[in-house]
Enzyme design. Structure first.
Site, PDB file in Angstrom:
ATOM      1  N   CYS A   2       9.510   9.733   2.618  1.00  0.00           N
ATOM      2  CA  CYS A   2       9.802   8.418   2.941  1.00  0.00           C
ATOM      3  C   CYS A   2      11.216   8.602   3.608  1.00  0.00           C
ATOM      4  O   CYS A   2      12.252   8.728   3.014  1.00  0.00           O
ATOM      5  CB  CYS A   2       9.969   7.399   1.844  1.00  0.00           C
ATOM      6  N   GLU A 102       5.302   6.348   8.308  1.00  0.00           N
ATOM      7  CA  GLU A 102       4.990   7.550   8.154  1.00  0.00           C
ATOM      8  C   GLU A 102       4.456   8.028   9.583  1.00  0.00           C
ATOM      9  O   GLU A 102       4.035   7.059  10.401  1.00  0.00           O
ATOM     10  CB  GLU A 102       3.775   7.950   7.201  1.00  0.00           C
TER      11      GLU A 102
END
Length: 234
Positions: A2, A102
């Protein structure tokens, strides 16, 4: 992993959702990035949003720069790894978010995707936090070259996001994902014993999550605005 996320839920909704008040005004963020001061809820003050720097600096570190490499902690090793073990035992936190990014390799170019709940509702990612005191600095030299009066530096508070194996949706984008907590798990993550907390470090199912491509403008932390979360053609 993340490495970027969003937090644009209106402040009053965030305060109600986490039963916490901010220590400074909350503002909409569409590109939360490492190195920035961002709101978290710590086990030390679970009724407040405190602003900590993203990138955990262990208490024993020589320099704050080590935080650059500690924006994430792997769930599988978080209890043993020196950088995170103490924080896992005593300093866990909630990292509020309403989506994360992402990147996928599309023939040599990186295409960002935003992952969020279908209704964009806020949620908590599992985090750890630390308080690091910089080495004391000398403010001047004495008459014979000895050190002058020392000046204590303000402690630096930092955090990291815990990651785990991805669900089927995220696995198409990346080989890791943030640990997303159910609301009823948040109290245990903050205040449960280490074994109880460890039981929460699982993969969140993908039933209610969606992923969609967004502008490459999100690649730069300097960019921040609602246009970053708009769907684009991949």
């Amino acid at each position: 992993m993340c490495g970027r996320y969003t937090l644009f839920t209106p402040p009053e909704e965030l305060e109600a959702r986490f039963d916490a008040t901010p220590t400074r005004p909350l503002s909409a963020r569409y590109n939360c990035a490492p190195g920035q001061e961002l709101p978290v809820v710590t086990n030390e003050a679970d009724d407040e949003f405190r602003f900590l720097k993203w990138g955990l600096v262990p208490s024993w570190a020589d320099s704050a720069s080590v935080g650059n490499d500690r924006i994430n902690a792997r769930a599988e090793t978080v209890r043993e790894k020196r950088s995170f073990a103490d924080a896992y035992e005593a300093r866990r936190c909630l990292v509020p978010s309403d989506g994360f990014y992402e990147w996928v390799d599309r023939g040599g170019r990186k295409q960002p995707y935003r992952v969020a709940f279908d209704d964009d509702r806020p949620f908590a990612m599992a985090g750890l936090w630390e308080r690091w005191t910089p080495p004391t600095k000398q403010t001047g030299l004495g008459d014979f070259g000895s050190g002058g009066p020392s000046r204590e530096q303000e402690p630096l508070e930092t955090f990291t996001v815990v990651t785990t194996e991805p669900n089927d949706l995220i696995s198409e984008l990346h080989h890791r994902m943030a640990v997303v907590l159910d609301p009823e798990e948040e109290e245990t993550w903050l205040h449960g014993d280490p074994d109880e907390a460890a039981a929460l470090l699982d993969t969140y199912p993908d039933d209610e999550l969606a992923a969609y491509p967004v502008s490459t403008r999100v690649n730069s932390p300097a960019n921040d605005g609602p246009e970053l979360i708009e769907r684009v053609e991949a």
